[in-house]
Design a protein around this motif. Structure first.
Motif, PDB file in Angstrom:
ATOM      1  N   ARG A 193       0.832  -1.205   0.000  1.00  0.00           N
ATOM      2  CA  ARG A 193       0.000   0.000   0.000  1.00  0.00           C
ATOM      3  C   ARG A 193       0.868   1.257   0.000  1.00  0.00           C
ATOM      4  N   VAL A 194       1.987   1.218   0.728  1.00  0.00           N
ATOM      5  CA  VAL A 194       2.871   2.379   0.785  1.00  0.00           C
ATOM      6  C   VAL A 194       3.572   2.585  -0.551  1.00  0.00           C
ATOM      7  N   ASP A 195       3.936   1.491  -1.214  1.00  0.00           N
ATOM      8  CA  ASP A 195       4.606   1.597  -2.515  1.00  0.00           C
ATOM      9  C   ASP A 195       3.772   2.342  -3.545  1.00  0.00           C
ATOM     10  N   ASP A 196       2.479   2.417  -3.337  1.00  0.00           N
ATOM     11  CA  ASP A 196       1.606   3.115  -4.288  1.00  0.00           C
ATOM     12  C   ASP A 196       1.920   4.602  -4.374  1.00  0.00           C
ATOM     13  N   PHE A 197       2.527   5.160  -3.298  1.00  0.00           N
ATOM     14  CA  PHE A 197       2.775   6.608  -3.308  1.00  0.00           C
ATOM     15  C   PHE A 197       4.139   7.008  -2.749  1.00  0.00           C
ATOM     16  N   TYR A 198       4.885   6.047  -2.183  1.00  0.00           N
ATOM     17  CA  TYR A 198       6.152   6.395  -1.525  1.00  0.00           C
ATOM     18  C   TYR A 198       7.162   5.288  -1.799  1.00  0.00           C
TER      19      TYR A 198
END
Length: 539
Positions: free
Chosen positions: A450-455
């Motif tokens: 989920r974090v890889d989607d924006f960071y």
């Protein structure tokens, strides 16, 4: 001073200024909606501020010489309009300048804000000039404070911390610069920027993270490299090497420190499957400095012997700060990083006496913001006192400048993208601090995917502080970020040029954390294609 200037220059957000996307990546229909006129626009004051003045000046470009002790220059800058807006917070007696440079022709439709270095909040001109050269309208702010080592603003006339200026430096001036800069762009060009970006390294990297944490709607994309997050903790932690040397009454020479670093790199070089002069993951390097006891080192034509006391000091520096009872407070200098930056010493005096020479950024933090005494003798800090100072810094400044809030949900909802690279041989901002922050975000926000989607975070083996800005390699982080923001293509890897232990340039496609580089077992070790990204469990 020369070493210090080199380090601080590395902290200038040159990634924002030098490694920019090509013209073909520019937004469509980005030409001005009205004729370009360099005139002072009407500026609406951001909430809580008052506009003191607005000036505009058309400048011919050419060669731009950077201001302040960092200096530098950039040539070939086209004509541009400089709009300077001075803001004040009523009652705070501050005067923060927001400078926006707007190319007279060839604007690419993008807005770029540029962060600072050390105790300087903004750019001295080289970053702005290079951004304009590449078609950007660019903004920076001095936050009402001084140059990178100008901390005369830290304390007021009564010896108390100047809280308004600290707030400016920590967060609010960058947010106000985003508002004012975009307003100026809209007024001068007659249309809003299609996309807005923040770029910075070191202090600039911290400013970028603060924007994502507190002002999630300011930017579409943030390139925040070697970020000085966890400021209240790592600034004290980076004084640890001096505390160790003073308490152990042992000051290894620069040659001895280099010998320890070289030996560790040699011992751990092949952990990624290749002897390429780069330590891929310093956290896995278990080289024991005691292995060098008795080794002869030639320094300035004289032979010296590595002692058990030297090894003990280096071991403590690599291990990192601990309480007297042994509890770990923070990460140490990464194995493979230049130890001389934080474990600096003076030249021997007439009696042969050597003293510690602290790096000025953490030294000033402890003297001014913690002790509130510019003349405080740092050499008197015991291990117990160091622990007290570390905890004091956390208690007094975490909420002001810690920049460690892991809740980036508002930034994610805004559609923002955050990209970071950090050198794994950074002696001034421990890389592990950035890794730990990323882990905290994952725990807060539902896991890595989920974090890889924006960071996304990329670690650069063997790379010094802000080194990929061209001082110790290069990487086009802003190009990757604009592709992600404008075309929805998240970077799986970040192409980079690194410099190995022998000074040779090598290609690497940096892996998105938590993956790490692994040699395929064949091929030229200087070629990126000879390496692949694997999960840490397979490394």
């Amino acid at each position: 001073m020369k070493r210090l200037l080199t380090v601080l220059a590395a902290g200038v957000p040159l990634a924002a200024a030098v490694y920019l996307p090509t013209a073909s990546a520019a937004p469509q229909n980005s030409s001005s909606a009205s004729p370009f006129t360099c005139a002072a626009p009407s500026v609406k004051a951001p909430a809580g501020t008052r506009v003191e003045s607005v000036t505009a000046e058309r400048l011919p470009g050419g060669t731009i010489h950077g201001t302040g002790i960092l200096g530098g220059e950039v040539s070939g800058v086209p004509a541009f309009c400089q709009v300077t807006v001075t803001l004040t917070h009523p009652g705070d007696n501050d005067h923060a300048k927001v400078r926006t440079w707007l190319p007279a022709s060839g604007w690419n439709g993008r807005f770029q804000a540029i962060g600072g270095s050390a105790y300087g909040a903004g750019d001295g001109g080289v970053g702005l000039g290079t951004a304009v050269k590449n078609g950007y309208a660019a903004t920076t702010t001095d936050a009402g404070v001084g140059d990178v080592l100008d901390t005369g603003w830290a304390l007021d006339g009564k010896g108390r911390v100047n809280t308004p200026l600290l707030k400016n430096f920590a967060s609010r001036s960058q947010h106000e610069a985003a508002i004012v800069g975009k307003e100026v762009v809209d007024a001068v060009y007659g249309k809003r920027a299609a996309y807005s970006y923040f770029t910075g390294c070191s202090t600039g990297g911290r400013q970028g993270y603060m924007e994502a944490q507190r002002y999630p709607d300011d930017y579409d994309g943030i390139l925040a490299d070697a970020p000085a997050v966890n400021w209240d903790e790592f600034e004290v932690a980076t004084l640890w090497p001096q505390v160790v040397m003073n308490n152990e009454k042992t000051y290894p020479s620069g040659c001895a420190l280099d010998a320890f670093t070289d030996a560790a790199v040699k011992a751990c070089d092949s952990l990624d499957g290749a002897r390429d002069g780069l330590v891929n993951d310093p956290e896995r390097c278990d080289f024991d400095p005691r292995r060098l006891i008795g080794t002869k080192v030639v320094c300035d034509g004289k032979e010296l012997t590595i002692t058990a006391a030297d090894a003990a000091v280096v071991r403590k520096i690599w291990d990192g700060p601990r309480t007297p009872s042994g509890k770990k407070l923070w990460s140490g200098v990464p194995v493979g990083a230049d130890l001389k930056g934080l474990a600096g010493t003076t030249e021997p005096d007439a009696d042969g006496t050597v003293q510690g020479a602290p790096f000025q950024v953490p030294a000033l933090w402890v003297q001014l913001w913690l002790e509130k005494d510019p003349s405080f003798d740092l050499s008197t800090i015991t291990y117990s006192r160091f622990t007290q100072l570390f905890k004091q810094s956390q208690a007094e400044y975490d909420k002001v400048i810690g920049t460690d809030d892991p809740d980036l949900s508002a930034f994610r909802r805004s559609g923002g993208k955050l990209l970071t690279w950090h050198g794994s041989a950074d002696p001034f901002i421990p890389t592990q601090g950035t890794v730990e922050y990323r882990k905290q975000v994952e725990r807060e926000m539902g896991g890595a995917k989920r974090v890889d989607d924006f960071y996304r975070l990329f670690l650069a083996p063997g790379t010094d502080h802000c080194g990929l800005n061209g001082t110790d390699g290069s990487a086009d982080g802003l190009a990757a970020l604009t592709t992600w923001v404008e075309h929805g293509k998240a970077p799986r890897t970040l192409p980079a040029t690194l410099v190995d232990a022998s000074g040779r340039q090598v290609g690497r496609d940096l892996c998105a954390y938590p993956q790490v580089l692994r040699y395929k077992g064949h091929g030229d070790t200087s070629a990126a294609t000879s390496f692949t990204c694997v999960s840490p469990s397979r490394h």
